[in-house]
Design an enzyme around this catalytic site. Structure first.
Site, mmCIF file in Angstrom:
data_model
loop_
_atom_site.group_PDB
_atom_site.id
_atom_site.type_symbol
_atom_site.label_atom_id
_atom_site.label_comp_id
_atom_site.label_asym_id
_atom_site.label_seq_id
_atom_site.Cartn_x
_atom_site.Cartn_y
_atom_site.Cartn_z
ATOM 1 N N GLU A 38 -1.325 -5.473 8.557
ATOM 2 C CA GLU A 38 -0.499 -4.923 9.633
ATOM 3 C C GLU A 38 -1.122 -5.202 10.993
ATOM 4 O OE1 GLU A 38 0.338 -0.756 9.024
ATOM 5 O OE2 GLU A 38 1.158 -1.109 7.023
ATOM 6 N N ASP A 79 0.841 -1.206 0.000
ATOM 7 C CA ASP A 79 0.000 0.000 0.000
ATOM 8 C C ASP A 79 0.878 1.259 0.000
ATOM 9 O OD1 ASP A 79 0.878 -0.160 2.618
ATOM 10 O OD2 ASP A 79 -1.092 0.174 3.522
ATOM 11 N N LYS A 122 -1.256 -9.418 2.799
ATOM 12 C CA LYS A 122 -0.506 -8.968 3.984
ATOM 13 C C LYS A 122 -1.364 -7.987 4.753
ATOM 14 C CE LYS A 122 3.190 -5.976 3.803
ATOM 15 N NZ LYS A 122 2.728 -4.839 4.630
ATOM 16 N N GLU A 133 9.402 -4.264 10.393
ATOM 17 C CA GLU A 133 9.830 -2.968 9.826
ATOM 18 C C GLU A 133 10.439 -2.056 10.893
ATOM 19 O OE1 GLU A 133 7.056 -1.038 7.208
ATOM 20 O OE2 GLU A 133 8.270 0.804 7.128
ATOM 21 N N ASP A 163 -1.141 -6.151 -0.325
ATOM 22 C CA ASP A 163 -1.444 -5.526 0.971
ATOM 23 C C ASP A 163 -2.934 -5.251 1.122
ATOM 24 O OD1 ASP A 163 0.452 -5.007 2.923
ATOM 25 O OD2 ASP A 163 1.200 -3.178 1.956
#
Ligand code: KIV
Length: 275
Positions: A120, A49, A118, A187, A88
């Protein structure tokens, strides 16, 4: 009857099997042409994204929509044949409930043909990750700095640089792995924390700004190519594509203004009259 032999793509379980083995190599791509170039070279391609910031010049990834992700996911699938493509889930498309996450993840898988999604978040997303993986959706996690939480975090800053901040990030990583994710992006975390997480979880950690101790690495393609104007500290520029584009465009502008382009070889002549 014609038999078509299709090269088999790398799968989510293939990536899962790379824990502690040869490093997993990944890059982002949002287009068919860049996907075509990187596909033979990398293990997976992330349609991140980050496209909101890289392609659209947005300040954050928050405004990115599911339709934007699906459109670019389809382009990357058309441009690739070998690498696993991971798309994402954008902000707002999965956090509300497990059911919302499944509905939107199913849309991404059906409409792009990609091999995994994916999302978060750590502990708070574990129940959702389990719900998705139990229903056949391969999920890659993303812990440490989670850019979709930028408004809550205040800025895009590195995480876990003080040992007192480690515990929640470690809990996040363990929760994602135990919920059934096949790999996780880690990250912008300090090297000792990345090492601890990598040792503690059974799935590959894919670092971005998380040191060489991770099981693999990912970068945003435009950042490492030298196309992005501003890049985070952890990015190494492996190319200077912006300079190449500028030089080529300057040459084009010069030749158009000087009337040396188009030349005879770029120009259609009339057909010879038939006798
Ligand atoms: O959106 C993205 O490009 C990402 C990478 C930074 C891992 O999530």
């Amino acid at each position: 009857m014609s038999i078509q032999i299709q090269a088999k793509r790398i799968s989510a379980p293939d990536i899962r099997g790379r824990k502690g083995a040869e490093p997993v190599v990944a890059l982002t791509s949002y287009h068919a042409h860049t996907a075509r170039i990187i596909d033979p070279l990398v293990d997976f391609i992330l349609v991140g994204d980050s496209l909101g910031m890289v392609m659209h010049g947005l300040e954050t990834t928050i405004p990115v929509t599911l339709d934007m992700m699906i459109l670019q996911g389809r382009a990357v699938m058309r441009g690739s044949a070998r690498a696993l493509v991971v798309v994402d889930m954008p902000f707002g498309s999965y956090e509300e409930s497990r059911e919302q996450a499944f509905r939107n993840a199913a849309r991404v898988l059906k409409e792009t043909g990609c091999g995994a999604i994916k999302l978060e978040g750590g502990e708070r997303m574990a129940e959702t990750i389990r719900f998705l993986t139990e229903r056949g959706v391969p999920v890659m996690g993303h812990v440490g700095l989670t850019p979709q939480s930028v408004m809550a975090l205040g800025s895009f800053k590195a995480q876990g640089r003080d040992t007192k901040d480690w515990a929640p990030i470690e809990r996040d990583a363990k929760a994602v792995a135990e919920a059934g994710a096949f790999a996780m992006v880690v990250e912008a975390v300090s090297e000792p924390l990345a090492a601890k997480i990598t040792a503690e979880v059974a799935i590959p950690t894919i670092g971005i700004g998380a040191s060489p101790v991770c099981d693999g690495q990912i970068l945003v393609l435009e950042d490492m190519l030298g196309l992005s104007e501003r890049v985070p500290k952890f990015v190494k520029r492996f190319g200077s594509v912006a300079d190449h584009i500028r030089e080529a465009v300057e040459a084009y502008v010069g030749e158009v203004r000087g009337r040396s382009f188009p030349a005879a070889e770029h120009t259609y002549a009339m057909k010879k009259p038939s006798s």
